[in-house]
Design an enzyme around this catalytic site. Structure first.
Site, mmCIF file in Angstrom:
data_model
loop_
_atom_site.group_PDB
_atom_site.id
_atom_site.type_symbol
_atom_site.label_atom_id
_atom_site.label_comp_id
_atom_site.label_asym_id
_atom_site.label_seq_id
_atom_site.Cartn_x
_atom_site.Cartn_y
_atom_site.Cartn_z
ATOM 1 N N TYR A 159 16.441 63.562 33.075
ATOM 2 C CA TYR A 159 14.933 64.039 32.880
ATOM 3 C C TYR A 159 15.080 65.320 33.966
ATOM 4 O O TYR A 159 14.540 66.201 33.629
ATOM 5 C CB TYR A 159 14.114 63.104 32.982
ATOM 6 C CG TYR A 159 12.426 63.553 33.108
ATOM 7 C CD1 TYR A 159 12.112 63.791 31.585
ATOM 8 C CD2 TYR A 159 11.702 63.752 33.881
ATOM 9 C CE1 TYR A 159 10.649 64.057 31.367
ATOM 10 C CE2 TYR A 159 10.511 64.296 33.965
ATOM 11 C CZ TYR A 159 10.082 64.710 32.597
ATOM 12 O OH TYR A 159 8.677 64.907 32.338
ATOM 13 N N LYS A 163 14.550 69.348 33.513
ATOM 14 C CA LYS A 163 13.278 69.892 33.786
ATOM 15 C C LYS A 163 13.447 71.173 35.069
ATOM 16 O O LYS A 163 12.844 72.039 34.839
ATOM 17 C CB LYS A 163 12.091 68.982 34.398
ATOM 18 C CG LYS A 163 11.594 68.056 33.218
ATOM 19 C CD LYS A 163 11.014 68.696 32.191
ATOM 20 C CE LYS A 163 10.247 67.739 31.051
ATOM 21 N NZ LYS A 163 9.536 68.583 29.971
#
Length: 251
Positions: A159, A163
């Site tokens: 994640y 990002k």
């Protein structure tokens, strides 16, 4: 449609059926835009029309799949006569809480496919029409986690990496497309009061004191930042990352 900053304009929001995406879509609708939502077929849910009888128009789409994005793009442009003014690449998934040394590569790839590849495919899909028109604005939803690792005791390598990639992607596209009339920026939320966050309820007592106001962000606060960057008022913003984390990253 109602009046507002986006009256008469066409906007698309990926991942619009819940959480931040739904909040952004509804905020755009309230400000006069014709709004299309891109969501997995199984996630599409009807939303109630506003006071003027307008509602988010749903198009099934898997943002991680190039063919699906191409089909959704074609369907939207057909419905609007080729017009698209604003794109919000919001769709994302979390992944499991697995330490990096144990994380199956398939899971890493799945998170990257939605959270980074999906953002690129969404922005790329609508770029030709917007560049041909020489106008429009895009916002990618990144995260404070792309700059400030907050994974303890969680393990969110996929994640966080995705990002961080979104912010780099945003800056690169801003340079490539900005001179041709299409602005690209990013919003990086901190912890937001959504069902997504409820999965980490046990961590709330540790996270809340780290925010300056001692609370999580409201969805409408993130949507407000997105709408600002989409709007004409942000006309000099290119490659900006708007961090909305309640001061979490200052601690």
């Amino acid at each position: 449609m109602s009046g507002g900053r986006f009256a008469g304009r066409v906007a698309v929001v990926s991942g619009s059926s819940s959480g931040i995406g739904l909040g952004i879509a509804e905020a755009l609708l309230a400000e006069g835009a014709r709004v299309f939502g891109l969501d997995l077929a199984g996630a599409i849910a009807a939303t109630a029309p506003d006071a003027q009888g307008n509602a988010v128009e749903r198009i099934p789409c898997d943002v991680s799949d190039a063919a699906s994005v191409a089909d959704a793009t074609a369907a939207l442009l057909h419905a609007t006569g080729g017009r698209i003014d604003h794109v919000v690449a919001n769709a994302g998934i979390r992944g499991s809480d697995t330490p990096a040394e144990l994380l199956p590569i398939g899971e890493f790839d799945a998170v990257m496919a939605v959270n980074l590849r999906g953002v690129f495919l969404t922005l790329q899909g609508f770029a030709p029409a917007m560049l041909a028109a020489g106008s429009g604005s895009m916002v990618a939803i990144a995260s404070m986690s792309g700059n400030h690792v907050v994974n303890v005791p969680q393990h969110t390598v996929a994640y966080n990496t995705a990002k961080a990639g979104v912010t780099a992607l945003t800056r690169t596209l801003a340079v490539e497309w900005g001179g041709r009339g299409v602005r690209v920026n990013a919003v990086s939320p901190g912890y937001v009061a959504t069902p997504f966050l409820e999965a980490d309820a046990a961590m709330h007592p540790a996270w809340l004191p780290q925010t300056v106001p001692g609370r999580f962000a409201r969805i409408e606060e993130i949507a407000a930042g997105v709408l600002y960057l989409l709007s004409d008022a942000a006309g000099y913003c290119h490659g900006t990352e708007l961090l909305i984390d309640g001061g979490y990253s200052l601690r």
